[in-house]
Enzyme design. Structure first.
Site, mmCIF file in Angstrom:
data_model
loop_
_atom_site.group_PDB
_atom_site.id
_atom_site.type_symbol
_atom_site.label_atom_id
_atom_site.label_comp_id
_atom_site.label_asym_id
_atom_site.label_seq_id
_atom_site.Cartn_x
_atom_site.Cartn_y
_atom_site.Cartn_z
ATOM 1 N N LYS A 81 3.457 2.085 -3.055
ATOM 2 C CA LYS A 81 2.857 2.308 -4.395
ATOM 3 C C LYS A 81 1.855 3.452 -4.363
ATOM 4 O O LYS A 81 1.680 4.167 -5.345
ATOM 5 C CB LYS A 81 2.261 1.026 -4.966
ATOM 6 C CG LYS A 81 1.118 0.387 -4.183
ATOM 7 C CD LYS A 81 -0.253 0.686 -4.724
ATOM 8 C CE LYS A 81 -1.329 -0.035 -3.951
ATOM 9 N NZ LYS A 81 -2.671 0.485 -4.155
ATOM 10 N N CYS B 245 0.814 -1.228 0.000
ATOM 11 C CA CYS B 245 0.000 0.000 0.000
ATOM 12 C C CYS B 245 0.844 1.272 0.000
ATOM 13 O O CYS B 245 0.897 1.971 -1.007
ATOM 14 C CB CYS B 245 -0.945 -0.009 1.198
ATOM 15 S SG CYS B 245 -2.041 -1.435 1.192
HETATM 16 C C1 UGA Z 1 -1.603 0.984 5.399
HETATM 17 C C2 UGA Z 1 -2.416 2.017 6.200
HETATM 18 O O1 UGA Z 1 -1.928 2.069 7.549
HETATM 19 C C3 UGA Z 1 -3.901 1.636 6.223
HETATM 20 O O2 UGA Z 1 -4.651 2.631 6.892
HETATM 21 C C4 UGA Z 1 -4.389 1.489 4.766
HETATM 22 O O3 UGA Z 1 -5.745 1.077 4.718
HETATM 23 C C5 UGA Z 1 -3.541 0.452 4.056
HETATM 24 O O4 UGA Z 1 -2.157 0.865 4.081
HETATM 25 C C6 UGA Z 1 -4.023 0.360 2.644
HETATM 26 O O5 UGA Z 1 -3.920 1.345 1.911
HETATM 27 O O6 UGA Z 1 -4.613 -0.670 2.267
HETATM 28 P P1 UGA Z 1 -0.617 -1.456 5.965
HETATM 29 O O7 UGA Z 1 0.092 -1.374 4.647
HETATM 30 O O8 UGA Z 1 -1.359 -2.696 6.329
HETATM 31 O O9 UGA Z 1 -1.712 -0.257 6.105
HETATM 32 O O10 UGA Z 1 0.477 -1.261 7.078
HETATM 33 P P2 UGA Z 1 0.901 -0.134 8.130
HETATM 34 O O11 UGA Z 1 0.551 -0.589 9.469
HETATM 35 O O12 UGA Z 1 0.469 1.200 7.694
HETATM 36 O O13 UGA Z 1 2.494 -0.221 7.989
HETATM 37 C C7 UGA Z 1 3.105 0.123 6.755
HETATM 38 C C8 UGA Z 1 4.600 0.047 6.859
HETATM 39 O O14 UGA Z 1 5.075 1.118 7.676
HETATM 40 C C9 UGA Z 1 5.151 -1.236 7.479
HETATM 41 O O15 UGA Z 1 6.238 -1.669 6.690
HETATM 42 C C10 UGA Z 1 5.601 -0.809 8.855
HETATM 43 O O16 UGA Z 1 6.683 -1.577 9.325
HETATM 44 C C11 UGA Z 1 6.020 0.633 8.607
HETATM 45 N N1 UGA Z 1 5.968 1.496 9.812
HETATM 46 C C12 UGA Z 1 4.791 1.733 10.439
HETATM 47 C C13 UGA Z 1 7.133 2.082 10.288
HETATM 48 O O17 UGA Z 1 8.230 1.882 9.720
HETATM 49 N N2 UGA Z 1 7.078 2.885 11.393
HETATM 50 C C14 UGA Z 1 5.911 3.138 12.043
HETATM 51 O O18 UGA Z 1 5.939 3.892 13.039
HETATM 52 C C15 UGA Z 1 4.741 2.545 11.556
#
Ligand code: UGA
Length: 456
Positions: free
Chosen positions: A282, A279
């Site tokens: 991209k 997500c």
């Molecule tokens: C993300 C959004 O958080 C959702 O709200 C959205 O619906 C989704 O994309 C989507 O568009 O479908 P997701 O990809 O499941 O959700 O994961 P996240 O929890 O957002 O984490 C994304 C990335 O950021 C991970 O690789 C995580 O390790 C990283 N991250 C997250 C960090 O490096 N630091 C942080 O503090 C938080």
């Protein structure tokens, strides 16, 4: 009222006849949760294997809690799956569009072939009034285009309406995010469509979940902006982490301190290896590409930096590995803990952990990877690594360990026991989940991204 010529009331719920088109993370979760709320749901996918698996009650990916919801909905007889689009049109009054919009192969723009394909497939079968509801993350302007296409190409013509209802669920928390979201956002052109969606989501709205009603382009932009903001927040803290490393400061203390300001907030300020997955990476690229198409590319210039800072996190982890091994990675036994793009997921799309693994292999390291659930998916992306079946097997004889995905079992590692398992006590904590002082005290040299290196 349109779209509500269905079953009589069951309790406070008006049971709706719903279809969910596309059964990936989003669609499978949405279908199972809508049926669990009490609606009559049919899930559609072009992939017969996915359909067979879901129909048998098995979620074809790792998502905590989703199997139970799926099985409950199937057992209640409110959920079925099909590969026949005619079944979908015959069954449903509300069609949720949940197909993927990955990055295009040859550009940063979104690949819209699944969205366009689904509408091309569905429209000729829509011979009565219904509501098509887009949930996929799309370039702004898509909804208006699809609304016109549906009215032009469906037998029911102007009786086919379109709404947009962006999804904010996170992998690993998909069920909770679907049934108890922070907010629901709907883009509509007709008050009747808002009323229909209020009925679909009645059990959720009854729990005081805010509903934000917008027009179509605003609802599309809400989603793109939310993901862009989250990505920006992560890259901001990772940019500051670079300054911390250059000055001997500690990014975790800094994040705690600025996060105490409610205007800033502590969530999504975990510095380390940055964001990956299907997500955020991209979506920021597609958002930037769409702004450029619209002639306002400059307004999203900052997203290029967000992307670049994020890629640098991976480079910095590799640089730390080279530094800890005195540039002698060739032939070294390197153990990587974590392959999924984040914990509680087996998704390895654009996984930062695997990007680092591939780089270390390029430098000649003998890389062993262990992930509690993502080994199999990872092995198709990085086939030249060795995959360990257990944590113990992964650690045995390691000359350098990198913690790249913060699964709970890695956070709980005991530095003394772990030292007895490896050949060299060298650790890179790329997610800032280990206490550097404790690990150094136990005899490790530990480098934490944004906190520098500690020696025993
Ligand atoms: C993300 C959004 O958080 C959702 O709200 C959205 O619906 C989704 O994309 C989507 O568009 O479908 P997701 O990809 O499941 O959700 O994961 P996240 O929890 O957002 O984490 C994304 C990335 O950021 C991970 O690789 C995580 O390790 C990283 N991250 C997250 C960090 O490096 N630091 C942080 O503090 C938080």
């Amino acid at each position: 009222m349109r779209c509500n010529r269905c079953d009589p009331k069951a309790g406070n719920l008006t049971v709706m006849r719903i279809s969910v088109i596309g059964t990936g993370y989003l669609g499978a979760t949405h279908a199972a949760c809508m049926a669990d709320l009490g609606h009559e749901v049919i899930g559609f996918d072009v992939d017969p294997e996915k359909v067979a698996s879901l129909a048998a009650g098995t979620v074809p990916f790792h998502e905590p809690g989703l199997d139970a919801v799926l099985q409950r909905a199937l057992a209640a007889g409110r959920l079925r799956f099909t590969t026949a689009i005619a079944d979908v049109a015959a069954h449903a009054d509300v069609h949720f569009l949940c197909v993927g919009t990955p990055q295009s192969k040859d550009s940063n723009a979104a690949d819209m072939s699944q969205v366009n394909g689904a509408i091309d497939l569905l429209a000729p079968h829509l011979d009565r009034a219904c509501l098509v509801v887009g949930k996929s993350t799309v370039p702004v302007g898509t909804a208006q285009r699809l609304a016109a296409q549906l009215q032009d190409t469906s037998p029911a013509g102007a009786d086919v309406h379109l709404a947009w209802n962006p999804e904010f669920l996170r992998e690993g928390h998909a069920v909770a995010d679907t049934v108890a979201p922070d907010r629901l956002v709907i883009g509509v052109t007709d008050p009747a469509d808002e009323a229909t969606l209020r009925q679909v989501y009645a059990p959720i709205l009854a729990n005081d979940v805010p509903l934000i009603v917008a027009d179509l382009p605003t609802s599309e932009l809400v989603k793109a902006s939310a993901n862009a903001f989250l990505a920006t927040k992560i890259s901001f803290i990772n940019a500051i982490a670079e300054l911390c490393e250059a000055t001997g400061a500690d990014i975790t203390v800094l994040a705690d301190a600025i996060g105490r300001d409610e205007r800033i907030g502590r969530r999504f300020l975990n510095a380390g290896l940055g964001f990956g997955g299907g997500c955020l990476p991209k979506d920021i690229r597609a958002f930037r590409a769409r702004a450029t198409e619209l002639g306002v590319g400059e307004s999203l210039d900052l997203l290029d930096d967000v992307d670049a800072i994020n890629q640098r996190c991976r480079t910095r982890a590799v640089a730390a590995a080279l530094s800890l091994t005195s540039q002698q990675l060739a032939g070294k036994s390197v153990t990587i803990l974590g392959a999924a793009f984040k914990p509680d997921s087996d998704d390895v799309r654009d996984s930062p952990a695997l990007a680092v693994a591939a780089e270390l292999i390029e430098h000649g390291a003998q890389v062993t990877i262990f992930d509690p659930v993502a080994n199999q998916n990872a092995s198709t992306r990085v086939p030249t690594a060795t995959y360990a079946h257990t944590l113990e097997e992964a650690l045995a004889g390691a000359e350098l360990v990198l913690l790249l995905t913060e699964w709970k079992q890695f956070q709980d590692l005991d530095p003394i026991k772990t030292k007895s398992q490896v050949a060299m006590p060298l650790m890179i904590d790329a997610r800032n989940v280990l206490d550097p002082q404790q690990w150094a005290h136990a005899g490790w040299t530990i480098h934490s991204l944004g906190r520098g290196t500690r020696h025993p």
